[in-house]
Design a protein around this motif. Structure first.
Motif, PDB file in Angstrom:
ATOM      1  N   VAL A  72       0.835  -1.208   0.000  1.00 27.37           N
ATOM      2  CA  VAL A  72       0.000   0.000   0.000  1.00 27.37           C
ATOM      3  C   VAL A  72       0.869   1.256   0.000  1.00 27.37           C
ATOM      4  O   VAL A  72       0.600   2.227  -0.726  1.00 27.37           O
ATOM      5  CB  VAL A  72      -0.961  -0.013   1.209  1.00 27.37           C
ATOM      6  N   ALA A  73       1.936   1.244   0.787  1.00 30.67           N
ATOM      7  CA  ALA A  73       2.838   2.396   0.840  1.00 30.67           C
ATOM      8  C   ALA A  73       3.515   2.624  -0.509  1.00 30.67           C
ATOM      9  O   ALA A  73       3.629   3.761  -0.976  1.00 30.67           O
ATOM     10  CB  ALA A  73       3.886   2.192   1.933  1.00 30.67           C
ATOM     11  N   LEU A  74       3.959   1.538  -1.148  1.00 30.21           N
ATOM     12  CA  LEU A  74       4.602   1.663  -2.461  1.00 30.21           C
ATOM     13  C   LEU A  74       3.619   2.160  -3.511  1.00 30.21           C
ATOM     14  O   LEU A  74       3.982   2.969  -4.383  1.00 30.21           O
ATOM     15  CB  LEU A  74       5.199   0.322  -2.887  1.00 30.21           C
ATOM     16  N   LEU A  75       2.376   1.695  -3.434  1.00 30.96           N
ATOM     17  CA  LEU A  75       1.351   2.155  -4.377  1.00 30.96           C
ATOM     18  C   LEU A  75       1.095   3.652  -4.201  1.00 30.96           C
ATOM     19  O   LEU A  75       1.004   4.407  -5.178  1.00 30.96           O
ATOM     20  CB  LEU A  75       0.059   1.365  -4.183  1.00 30.96           C
ATOM     21  N   GLY A  76       0.980   4.095  -2.934  1.00 31.04           N
ATOM     22  CA  GLY A  76       0.791   5.524  -2.677  1.00 31.04           C
ATOM     23  C   GLY A  76       1.970   6.349  -3.175  1.00 31.04           C
ATOM     24  O   GLY A  76       1.788   7.414  -3.769  1.00 31.04           O
ATOM     25  N   LEU A  77       3.184   5.855  -2.961  1.00 29.26           N
ATOM     26  CA  LEU A  77       4.380   6.551  -3.430  1.00 29.26           C
ATOM     27  C   LEU A  77       4.415   6.625  -4.947  1.00 29.26           C
ATOM     28  O   LEU A  77       4.763   7.661  -5.526  1.00 29.26           O
ATOM     29  CB  LEU A  77       5.628   5.831  -2.903  1.00 29.26           C
ATOM     30  N   ALA A  78       4.026   5.528  -5.590  1.00 26.55           N
ATOM     31  CA  ALA A  78       3.993   5.518  -7.058  1.00 26.55           C
ATOM     32  C   ALA A  78       2.969   6.517  -7.586  1.00 26.55           C
ATOM     33  O   ALA A  78       3.220   7.232  -8.566  1.00 26.55           O
ATOM     34  CB  ALA A  78       3.677   4.111  -7.560  1.00 26.55           C
ATOM     35  N   ASN A  79       1.797   6.590  -6.944  1.00 28.60           N
ATOM     36  CA  ASN A  79       0.763   7.534  -7.386  1.00 28.60           C
ATOM     37  C   ASN A  79       1.212   8.986  -7.224  1.00 28.60           C
ATOM     38  O   ASN A  79       0.952   9.829  -8.081  1.00 28.60           O
ATOM     39  CB  ASN A  79      -0.536   7.299  -6.613  1.00 28.60           C
ATOM     40  N   VAL A  80       1.886   9.264  -6.099  1.00 30.53           N
ATOM     41  CA  VAL A  80       2.343  10.637  -5.848  1.00 30.53           C
ATOM     42  C   VAL A  80       3.437  11.047  -6.829  1.00 30.53           C
ATOM     43  O   VAL A  80       3.492  12.187  -7.285  1.00 30.53           O
ATOM     44  CB  VAL A  80       2.840  10.768  -4.389  1.00 30.53           C
ATOM     45  N   SER A  81       4.307  10.106  -7.175  1.00 29.18           N
ATOM     46  CA  SER A  81       5.449  10.439  -8.028  1.00 29.18           C
ATOM     47  C   SER A  81       5.141  10.333  -9.517  1.00 29.18           C
ATOM     48  O   SER A  81       5.996  10.649 -10.344  1.00 29.18           O
ATOM     49  CB  SER A  81       6.640   9.533  -7.684  1.00 29.18           C
ATOM     50  N   THR A  82       3.940   9.894  -9.869  1.00 30.90           N
ATOM     51  CA  THR A  82       3.588   9.768 -11.289  1.00 30.90           C
ATOM     52  C   THR A  82       3.401  11.150 -11.899  1.00 30.90           C
ATOM     53  O   THR A  82       2.627  11.963 -11.401  1.00 30.90           O
ATOM     54  CB  THR A  82       2.307   8.936 -11.455  1.00 30.90           C
ATOM     55  N   THR A  83       4.117  11.417 -12.976  1.00 28.34           N
ATOM     56  CA  THR A  83       4.041  12.733 -13.629  1.00 28.34           C
ATOM     57  C   THR A  83       3.420  12.668 -15.013  1.00 28.34           C
ATOM     58  O   THR A  83       3.172  13.705 -15.621  1.00 28.34           O
ATOM     59  CB  THR A  83       5.445  13.344 -13.749  1.00 28.34           C
ATOM     60  N   LYS A  84       3.195  11.461 -15.521  1.00 27.97           N
ATOM     61  CA  LYS A  84       2.595  11.343 -16.844  1.00 27.97           C
ATOM     62  C   LYS A  84       1.745  10.090 -16.931  1.00 27.97           C
ATOM     63  O   LYS A  84       1.893   9.165 -16.130  1.00 27.97           O
ATOM     64  CB  LYS A  84       3.671  11.341 -17.927  1.00 27.97           C
TER      65      LYS A  84
END
Length: 199
Positions: free
Chosen positions: A132-144
Motif C-alpha cells: 500500500v505504501a509503495l502504491l501511494g508513493l507511485a501515485n504521488v510520483s507519477t508525472t505522466k
C-alpha cells in the motif's frame, strides 16, 4: 521492483518456516491481483476514436469538477485517442466470472490468515502495508499517463483566476472566435444572436 522483491522475501521466509497457510494466503492474493490485471488488459482495447485528422493541432477545454478546468493541447488524433470513446470495453461473462473469483480469493485469504503462524501473519500484514505504501508513493510520483500509445503530461502547474471571465479573456487572446466560449456557456452571446452556435 521493491514490491516484487518484498514479496519474494516474504515467500522465501514463509517457505523456510514451512508456514503453508501463510504461503497459501500470499498465493491467493497474488492470483487475485493477476486475474484483475488480465481482465483490465483484455478490456483496454482501443475502440472507436473518431475520424482521423492527420496533422491538425488541437486545443481542448475540459470541465473537471468544482469549476476546475483542464486545457489539453496536442495533435487532434492524439487528443481523441485519450478522450474519445470508451477507455474499457464492456466486461464479458467470462471476465465477470474472473473478477468475482478474484474477489472471492481476497475474502477467503482473509479467513485463512488466522490459520497461519503468528510470525507468518505478521509477515503477510507487513507485506500488505509495504504494498500500500509503495502504491501511494507511485501515485504521488507519477508525472505522466501513457494511454493507447500516447503520453499525457502536465506542462504547466495549476493557475488560479480571480474570476472565470479572466480565464476566458486569456483564452480569447489565443482563440479570438467567441463561438467556443458561447457554446460552453462561459460568456453570454450578444443580443439577438441566441444560442445557435456551431463549434
Amino acid at each position: 521492483l521493491a514490491g516484487i522483491a518484498s514479496t519474494i522475501v516474504v515467500i522465501s521466509v514463509l517457505g523456510k518456516m514451512r508456514d503453508w497457510w501463510g504461503l497459501a494466503v500470499v498465493g491467493m492474493l497474488m492470483t487475485a491481483r493477476l486475474l484483475n490485471v488480465i481482465v483490465i488488459k483484455r478490456r483496454s482495447q482501443k475502440g472507436w476514436k473518431g475520424a482521423k485528422e492527420d496533422g491538425v493541432k488541437g486545443d481542448l477545454i475540459i470541465l473537471v469538477s468544482q469549476d476546475r478546468w483542464l486545457r489539453m493541447q496536442g495533435w487532434v488524433d492524439d487528443i481523441k485517442s485519450v478522450t474519445a470513446g470508451q477507455w474499457l470495453r464492456e466486461i464479458s461473462n467470462f471476465e465477470s466470472f474472473l473478477v468475482s473469483f478474484s474477489t472471492l480469493l481476497v475474502y477467503v485469504s482473509a479467513a485463512f490468515i488466522g490459520n497461519a503462524t503468528a510470525i507468518g501473519s505478521v509477515l503477510v500484514a507487513c507485506l500488505l502495508v509495504v504494498s500500500v505504501a509503495l502504491l501511494g508513493l507511485a501515485n504521488v510520483s507519477t508525472t505522466k499517463l501513457t494511454m493507447f500509445g500516447n503520453v499525457v503530461r502536465v506542462s504547466e502547474g495549476p493557475k488560479q483566476y480571480g474570476r472565470r471571465r479572466d480565464m476566458v479573456d486569456e483564452l480569447l487572446e489565443v482563440h479570438p472566435n467567441k463561438n467556443w466560449a458561447i457554446g460552453l456557456g462561459m460568456i453570454v452571446p450578444p443580443p439577438g444572436q441566441g444560442q445557435q452556435v456551431v463549434l
